[in-house]
Every structure is written in structure tokens, then in C-alpha cells.
Design an enzyme around this catalytic site. Structure first.
Site, PDB file in Angstrom:
ATOM      1  N   TYR A  27      -7.049   2.203   5.676  1.00 19.47           N
ATOM      2  CA  TYR A  27      -6.192   1.072   5.293  1.00 19.47           C
ATOM      3  C   TYR A  27      -6.161  -0.081   6.284  1.00 19.47           C
ATOM      4  CZ  TYR A  27      -3.154   3.970   8.209  1.00 19.47           C
ATOM      5  OH  TYR A  27      -2.662   4.751   9.211  1.00 19.47           O
ATOM      6  N   LYS A  34       2.051   4.746   1.566  1.00 18.57           N
ATOM      7  CA  LYS A  34       2.075   5.312   2.911  1.00 18.57           C
ATOM      8  C   LYS A  34       1.658   6.776   2.788  1.00 18.57           C
ATOM      9  CE  LYS A  34       4.987   5.316   7.038  1.00 18.57           C
ATOM     10  NZ  LYS A  34       4.965   6.716   7.433  1.00 18.57           N
ATOM     11  N   CYS A  37      15.278  42.745  14.897  1.00 13.07           N
ATOM     12  CA  CYS A  37      15.031  42.660  13.459  1.00 13.07           C
ATOM     13  C   CYS A  37      16.329  42.822  12.671  1.00 13.07           C
ATOM     14  CB  CYS A  37      14.034  43.733  13.047  1.00 13.07           C
ATOM     15  SG  CYS A  37      13.725  43.765  11.282  1.00 13.07           S
ATOM     16  N   CYS A  45      10.539  49.745   9.054  1.00 16.62           N
ATOM     17  CA  CYS A  45      11.313  48.561   8.674  1.00 16.62           C
ATOM     18  C   CYS A  45      11.234  48.370   7.144  1.00 16.62           C
ATOM     19  CB  CYS A  45      10.733  47.359   9.412  1.00 16.62           C
ATOM     20  SG  CYS A  45      11.648  45.856   9.161  1.00 16.62           S
ATOM     21  N   CYS A  69      16.061  46.329  10.741  1.00 19.37           N
ATOM     22  CA  CYS A  69      15.906  47.646  11.358  1.00 19.37           C
ATOM     23  C   CYS A  69      16.294  47.648  12.834  1.00 19.37           C
ATOM     24  CB  CYS A  69      14.473  48.155  11.192  1.00 19.37           C
ATOM     25  SG  CYS A  69      13.293  47.296  12.244  1.00 19.37           S
ATOM     26  N   GLU A 102       0.855  -1.187   0.000  1.00 18.66           N
ATOM     27  CA  GLU A 102       0.000   0.000   0.000  1.00 18.66           C
ATOM     28  C   GLU A 102       0.887   1.231   0.000  1.00 18.66           C
ATOM     29  OE1 GLU A 102      -2.330  -0.336   3.583  1.00 18.66           O
ATOM     30  OE2 GLU A 102      -2.812  -2.406   3.087  1.00 18.66           O
ATOM     31  N   LYS A 155      10.406   3.811   3.065  1.00 16.90           N
ATOM     32  CA  LYS A 155      10.285   5.230   2.712  1.00 16.90           C
ATOM     33  C   LYS A 155      10.869   5.491   1.335  1.00 16.90           C
ATOM     34  CE  LYS A 155       8.853   7.241   6.699  1.00 16.90           C
ATOM     35  NZ  LYS A 155       9.343   8.005   7.815  1.00 16.90           N
ATOM     36  N   CYS A 211       8.553  41.684  13.716  1.00 14.95           N
ATOM     37  CA  CYS A 211       9.186  42.976  13.921  1.00 14.95           C
ATOM     38  C   CYS A 211       8.058  43.990  14.030  1.00 14.95           C
ATOM     39  CB  CYS A 211      10.091  43.315  12.738  1.00 14.95           C
ATOM     40  SG  CYS A 211      10.546  45.060  12.739  1.00 14.95           S
ATOM     41  N   ASP A 230       0.801  10.484   3.832  1.00 14.45           N
ATOM     42  CA  ASP A 230       1.430  11.351   4.814  1.00 14.45           C
ATOM     43  C   ASP A 230       0.419  12.361   5.333  1.00 14.45           C
ATOM     44  OD1 ASP A 230       3.448  12.177   6.371  1.00 14.45           O
ATOM     45  OD2 ASP A 230       4.532  13.275   4.815  1.00 14.45           O
TER      46      ASP A 230
HETATM   47  P1  AMP Z   1       5.686   6.355  11.257  1.00 14.82           P
HETATM   48  O1  AMP Z   1       4.881   7.581  11.608  1.00 14.82           O
HETATM   49  O2  AMP Z   1       6.821   6.636  10.331  1.00 14.82           O
HETATM   50  O3  AMP Z   1       5.994   5.492  12.439  1.00 14.82           O
HETATM   51  O4  AMP Z   1       4.704   5.491  10.335  1.00 14.82           O
HETATM   52  C1  AMP Z   1       3.562   4.903  10.888  1.00 14.82           C
HETATM   53  C2  AMP Z   1       2.376   5.613  10.412  1.00 14.82           C
HETATM   54  O5  AMP Z   1       2.208   5.522   9.021  1.00 14.82           O
HETATM   55  C3  AMP Z   1       1.111   5.033  10.934  1.00 14.82           C
HETATM   56  O6  AMP Z   1       0.822   5.500  12.222  1.00 14.82           O
HETATM   57  C4  AMP Z   1       0.086   5.491   9.952  1.00 14.82           C
HETATM   58  O7  AMP Z   1      -0.502   6.687  10.412  1.00 14.82           O
HETATM   59  C5  AMP Z   1       0.870   5.847   8.717  1.00 14.82           C
HETATM   60  N1  AMP Z   1       0.417   5.154   7.495  1.00 14.82           N
HETATM   61  C6  AMP Z   1       0.218   5.777   6.319  1.00 14.82           C
HETATM   62  N2  AMP Z   1      -0.203   4.931   5.372  1.00 14.82           N
HETATM   63  C7  AMP Z   1      -0.296   3.722   5.952  1.00 14.82           C
HETATM   64  C8  AMP Z   1      -0.706   2.448   5.474  1.00 14.82           C
HETATM   65  N3  AMP Z   1      -1.077   2.231   4.207  1.00 14.82           N
HETATM   66  N4  AMP Z   1      -0.692   1.433   6.364  1.00 14.82           N
HETATM   67  C9  AMP Z   1      -0.311   1.628   7.647  1.00 14.82           C
HETATM   68  N5  AMP Z   1       0.081   2.814   8.142  1.00 14.82           N
HETATM   69  C10 AMP Z   1       0.096   3.864   7.315  1.00 14.82           C
HETATM   70 ZN    ZN Z   2      12.278  45.420  11.280  1.00 12.39          ZN
END
Ligand code: AMP
Ligand code: ZN
Length: 665
Positions: free
Chosen positions: A221, A112, A402, A426, A405, A110, A308, A420, A114
């Protein structure tokens, strides 16, 4: 059909359309038709509070306020994931697994996502609660906010278990994030740093209607709890889709680590086409029986592994930290880096965001740092290689005055940014304000660009935007890259800006939090600048959609003597500081206190013009008929339910011509 049935049917229909639109991305009716149905439901619900349902599609807009988020213990722990960085790591992992389980192992790959992890609990097909990950054992109850996310089903379909948790990630897609930032910049606020933090921040907003306005999405997921005869991870993804959840289609079943790597390599490139940020791949042992046997370490499941994406990260040396001052005085620390190639471009600078960020990462000059290019355009520093740190390195001390200034910086309670406060003298603030004033959405001055503004300020020819109107061609010609013709264009462009409407001038003044929309609201309400200057904070707050933050900022701006003088000078130069006579002539109070509902298609004027006429003449436009409605203005094809409703409540239905007569009076 009785009212209750009617309400239920509408809710069901809307739920389906919602699912088609937000989860499947394949709407079958237009937004307009959807809105009509939604409004219809709103009207019915308003009339019949006895059929209230906390999961009604009408409640997606939020509105309730959470002061403190309650802490909730997760039914089952939310683990983190182990990370792998190479084929060897993955092969080692496979070897460990194969020692612990029997038979062949297949994997679900799957993406990951973010964002912010979330755990949703459903009971009898209804969303019971939504809890953030927190420390994995307990998190914050953010249900009211999560309910406003349209792709989160409030009620499930198909055959689902009585009670279960489903986990996933709340993300902010790139385009929505970019749009939010454009609006912030227009309002003179600092843009958000990245989609992920903004997504998690959105879950903790106290006002859920604010969360509702953010284009968040929820990708799921993982199922946990009772299994309904599900045997594999891959199957559980399919099941979750059936029940109405948004489960991205990219996942793939593979039977070897080579298959995993193929998936990784493919998505390392292709993820750029996805609408949201992903930072890797998550590989999971597919068979749930095998997952059970593998179990967990203290921190993470043994049956899953994150990989990653790595191409977008590099190491380089931090040469210097400099500080930029924005037009509102906000200070942004900037990392000046030893130039390095990253994702196809040479990176020399990266944003460090604010003092907290520097402290958190303990970033010091001469450190070797990891630089990453995520969804944002500006790369960011994500960490320091402490092993490479020199023994004599000195902790970074954030500046206290700053850089431009020398004024002592201030920091408001609860804000990450330093400011500032010397807004009058400024230089970058002076330049930034004039640049904002001439920008496209404000005075849109042709022939004058941001760099020329900076040059004019440096040469001492202007110090504020009113000075622009005293510039002469002769003064401008000697400037770098100026010629007779370009100087003429510049002066002409400045003169032409005297025709720009009041609302845009108001936006151009650069009052913090007064973006385009707010400027329009204020201009319409107060009609001229003097009325705004005279308005108290309380009066301002009472204007529709003006909050306390904006009201305070407007007051602060006009309380400064220099700013009032600036306005006087603009007035003298003939800048539009009131709504034009023509516009004013079309405005009146004849509809004061009257509430209109507009429905159908019109002949002489458009629907929008009609609404504008109502508002310009002191009336209010409402979207649904209630006992408070004064008139329903009906065009062709007015919906039967609306006319029925109006008749029932005894509200007069008038034609387009009737309405125009009303306004003429
Ligand atoms: P980390 O924050 O690097 O420890 O990664 C773990 C986190 O990845 C989990 O807590 C999930 O929130 C996130 N995550 C994102 N996509 C997935 C996925 N397909 N399966 C499991 N976890 C996922
Ligand atoms: Zn300034």
C-alpha cells in the site's frame, strides 16, 4: 535455443503464471501444468548450476535456515498511524490539514489490513531485502522467509525506479489459518490464537521451508523513495500493480470526509466477505505534494489517519478466570464475562491464551475489559479500562497447580503454555485422550460421542481407551440418555473399530505431534507397533520427514510403562497394531535403492497407484530426472523435454508393463 535461453524462458513463464495465480487470482494454466514447468526448470537448474539465480521461481520452497536475524536500518522510517474514532475526529483532522496546505484536498481510502508490517526494498527490479517494522527505525532482515511468499514478486515488470521501498502487510488469510489450526489440533498441539500473530511469527521462523508451507499473502500500500513521476497515492497503487505487486482493488478516491465515512460504513459490513482480516480504514491525503508539505509528527504522518472499525468491540466485566485442561495437559485460562452482545451473539467467555497474555494486559478479576471479536471464533480480551478499576483490586496470580488434579504445573523453556504433567490421572486429559481415540479421523467409533465418553469416565466405567473394549451393554444401559438400542449401537461400534487400520490406530493413540500424516509415515516405515516401540530417537529421526521434536515425543510416549501396558491390552483385544497381511503382501523391497520418475498418462493403473506401488516396494519417486534417476516410467503424452533429458543422461525409459513386471519379480 541454448540452455541458458531455455532456463530464462522458463523462469519468465513461471513468473508470469505465478503473478496470474497469486497476485491477480486468475490462473490461465492448471496447477498440474504449472508443476510440470516448474519441475522442468528444476531439472535444468540442477544440471546447470552455473546459471543459478537467487530469484528463480524454483527457490520459493525455501530451505535455508536463519539462526539470527540481522538488524537493518530502514532507508526511511516506518511510521505508525494516528487513530480516529468518529466523524468529528475526521473533520478535526481535515480542518488541521486545510490550514497547512493550499487547494482542494482529496483522499485515498484503503482498508487497514491486520497482519505484520513489512518493508520490501527493490533494486534494479529485484527484491533486495525484506525487513520487519521493528521499532520503525530498524527492523529484522527476514528476506529468506519473505521470498517464499508467492505473491511477493522476486523480479518486477514494466518501468520501475532503480531503487525504492514498498511497504505493506503480510497476512494469513482466514481459510489458510483455519487449515493450519485443524492440523495442529489433529497433532495434539494448541491452536494458534489469531491470524495476525501467526503471520508475524511466520516471518521469524528459522527454517524458511516451514514459512513456505504457510499460506501467507503480502498486500502492499505504500511506495517510498524515488517516485518515477508519480503524483498521487492513488496513482502509486496503480503503478505498484503494474510492476507486479499485489495491491488490493478495494481502495477508493473520495473528495470529502463524507465520502470517507461512506467507505467506512460500506466496508464495516462487507469486510466479512474478504479472505483476510481488516481492522479499519486508512485515509490518506492523495496528493503527494500535499503529503510532503504536511510531513510527520514524532510518531505518525500528518497526511494519514486510521479509522478503526468499532462495531465489533464491547466493554464488559470480568467475573472470574477459570482454567481449562486440554487432552495434552495444556492449560488455557478462560475469562468468564458478564454476558454481553457482540457482533450478533451473546458472549460469556473469552480466551486469555496464557500467563504472558494476562500479565501483559494486567487483567484482574472485576476489571472492566474490552472484548473484541476478530477473525477467530472465540472472542478475545484486548485490554482493560484502568479508569474503572477498583482501588483494592488484586493482581492476577496465575495458577501453579492443575485445577483438575492439583498436580504442580510445568512450563517448557520458550513455550507460552503451562502444562499439567499428570497425564495418567488428570481427568480432562483422560477424557480428552479417549475422545481423540474415538474421533472420526482415528477409530471413528459410531454410536459413541464425546459427552458419553466423559460420562463413562465419570461413572468409573473406563479410564483409558483400552477399557472401551471391556464395556458391556448392561453396564451402559443405566447411563443417562441411554436406551437398549443406543447401548447396543455403542458396543457394536466399539467392536467394529477392531477393523480400523494400523496407521489410524497409531494416530488415535494421541502421541503429541503425531498427526495423521506422521502416523502414516511411521506405520509404513515400521510396519508394526513393536518396531516403533523398539526404535531409538536416532532411528526415528532418520525416517523420512520425521523431525527431532516428533522423535522425542514418540520416545517419551513409549518410555512410559503405562503406555506400553496400554498397547499390550489393545493387542489382546485384537486392535490392528500392524499393517494388515494383505497390505504387507503387496509390499516388498524389490525396488530398494531405485529412483523413479513417473511421467505421462497410464492405462492399467492410475498415476497415484503407480507411485504407491513404487513406494510400497521400497523404491523412491522423484519429480525430476537427474543422473541419479534409475528409470523413467513413461505413459502416453510424456513431455518431450523429459524424454530428451532421459536420453541425454542415458536413463532407461520403461513402459507401464515393464514396470509391472519389475514389481512382480
Ligand atoms: P497501528 O499499528 O495501529 O499504529 O497502525 C499502523 C499500521 O497499520 C502500519 O504500521 C501498517 O502496518 C498497518 N496498515 C495496514 N493497512 C494499511 C494501509 N492501507 N496503509 C497504511 N498502513 C496500514
Ligand atoms: Zn491435571
Amino acid at each position: 535455443m541454448d540452455i541458458k535461453e531455455q532456463i530464462n524462458q522458463l523462469r519468465e513463464e513461471l513468473r508470469e503464471h505465478n503473478h496470474k495465480y497469486y497476485v491477480l487470482d486468475t490462473p490461465v494454466i492448471s496447477d498440474y501444468e504449472f508443476d510440470i514447468k516448474l519441475k522442468e526448470l528444476q531439472v535444468l537448474e540442477e544440471k546447470h548450476p552455473e546459471f543459478y539465480d537467487p530469484n528463480s521461481p524454483t527457490l520459493r520452497v525455501g530451505g535455508s535456515i536463519t539462526k539470527n536475524f540481522e538488524t537493518v536500518v530502514h532507508d526511511t522510517r516506518m511510521y505508525s498511524l494516528d487513530n480516529s474514532y468518529s466523524k468529528e475526529d475526521l473533520l478535526d483532522w481535515e480542518t488541521r490539514i486545510k490550514k497547512l496546505v493550499d487547494g482542494p484536498v482529496t483522499y485515498t481510502c484503503e482498508l487497514k489490513y491486520d497482519g505484520a508490517s513489512i518493508s520490501l526494498t527493490y533494486e534494479n527490479g529485484v527484491l533486495l531485502r525484506a525487513v520487519t517494522r521493528g521499532d520503525g527505525i530498524q527492523g529484522d532482515n527476514v528476506t529468506t522467509n519473505v521470498k517464499t511468499i508467492k505473491s511477493v514478486p522476486l523480479r518486477l515488470t514494466g518501468e520501475y525506479p532503480d531503487r525504492f521501498d514498498i511497504r505493506g502487510e503480510i497476512v494469513l488469510p482466514y481459510d489458510g489459518f483455519a487449515k493450519m489450526n485443524q492440523e495442529r489440533i489433529a497433532a495434539g498441539e494448541e491452536p494458534y490464537a489469531n491470524p495476525r500473530n501467526t503471520a508475524s511469527g511466520s516471518l521469524k521462523l528459522q527454517d524458511s521451508s516451514e514459512t513456505a508451507r504457510r499460506p501467507l499473502d503480502c498486500l502492499l500500500y505504500n511506495l517510498s523513495g524515488e517516485r518515477l513521476g508519480i503524483r498521487s497515492q492513488y496513482e502509486s497503487l496503480a503503478k505498484a500493480r503494474e510492476w507486479g505487486f499485489k495491491v488490493p482493488q478495494e481502495s477508493k478516491l473520495v473528495s470529502s470526509i463524507d465520502g470517507v465515512l461512506e467507505f467506512v460504513n460500506y466496508w464495516d459490513e462487507k469486510r466479512r466477505d474478504l479472505p483476510y482480516e481488516t481492522d479499519g480504514v486508512v485515509v490518506k491525503v492523495n496528493d503527494l505534494q500535499q503529503q510532503d508539505e504536511l510531513g510527520y509528527t514524532a510518531k505518525a504522518p500528518r497526511w494519514a489517519m486510521a479509522y478503526k472499525f468499532k462495531a465489533e468491540q464491547v466493554m464488559t466485566v470480568l467475573n472470574e478466570i477459570t482454567y481449562q485442561v486440554g487432552r495434552t495437559g495444556a492449560i488455557t485460562p478462560v475469562a468468564n464475562l458478564e454476558p454481553v452482545q457482540l457482533a450478533g451473539t451473546t458472549v460469556k467467555r473469552a480466551s486469555l491464551h496464557n500467563a504472558d497474555q494476562i500479565e501483559k494486559l494486567d487483567i484482574r478479576v472485576h476489571d472492566t475489559v474490552f472484548v473484541e471479536k476478530g477473525g477467530e471464533i472465540i472472542p478475545k480480551i484486548i485490554g482493560v479500562d484502568f479508569q474503572k478499576r477498583k482501588i483494592n483490586s488484586i493482581p492476577t496470580e496465575y495458577i501453579t497447580s492443575c485445577p483438575e488434579c492439583n498436580t504442580s504445573l510445568t512450563r517448557k523453556e520458550g513455550e507460552a503454555q503451562h502444562y499439567c504433567p499428570n497425564d495418567q490421572e488428570c481427568p480432562p486429559q483422560i477424557i480428552g485422550r479417549i475422545q481423540h481415540y474415538i474421533s472420526r479421523k482415528a477409530m471413528d467409533i459410531d454410536g459413541l460421542g464425546g459427552e458419553t465418553v466423559a460420562l463413562l469416565v465419570k461413572e468409573g466405567l473406563i479410564a483409558d481407551y483400552a477399557d472401551l473394549y471391556a464395556l458391556t451393554k448392561e453396564q451402559v444401559i443405566p447411563l443417562e440418555r441411554m436406551a437398549e438400542k443406543s447401548a447396543e449401537n455403542l458396543i457394536e461400534g466399539i467392536l467394529k473399530s477392531k477393523e480400523v487400520t494400523f496407521e489410524r490406530v497409531l494416530f488415535g493413540l494421541g502421541i503429541r505431534y503425531v498427526g495423521e500424516t506422521v502416523a502414516k509415515k511411521l506405520a509404513k516405515h515400521y510396519k508394526n507397533i513393536d518396531a516403533i516401540i523398539a526404535a531409538t530417537e536416532e532411528a526415528l529421526v532418520n525416517v523420512d520427514e520425521i523431525g527431532i521434536k516428533i522423535a522425542q515425543s514418540v520416545r517419551e510416549f513409549f518410555d512410559i510403562e503405562q503406555n506400553r501396558q496400554l498397547i499390550n491390552r489393545l493387542k489382546k483385544y485384537g486392535i490392528q497394531l500392524e499393517i494388515s497381511a494383505e497390505k504387507l503382501a503387496n509390499q516388498s523391497d524389490v525396488l530398494q535403492g531405485k529412483i523413479f520418475v513417473v511421467s505421462g498418462v497410464f492405462e492399467k493403473i492410475s498415476r497415484n497407484e503407480l507411485k504407491k506401488l513404487i513406494e510400497d516396494n521400497g523404491g523412491k519417486v522423484s519429480s525430476s530426472i537427474s543422473s541419479k534417476t534409475t528409470y523413467v516410467v513413461a505413459g502416453a503424452n510424456m513431455g518431450p523435454s523429459k524424454s530428451e533429458k532421459a536420453n541425454k543422461l542415458g536413463i532407461p525409459i520403461i513402459s507401464e508393463d515393464d514396470f509391472l513386471d519389475l514389481v512382480k519379480k
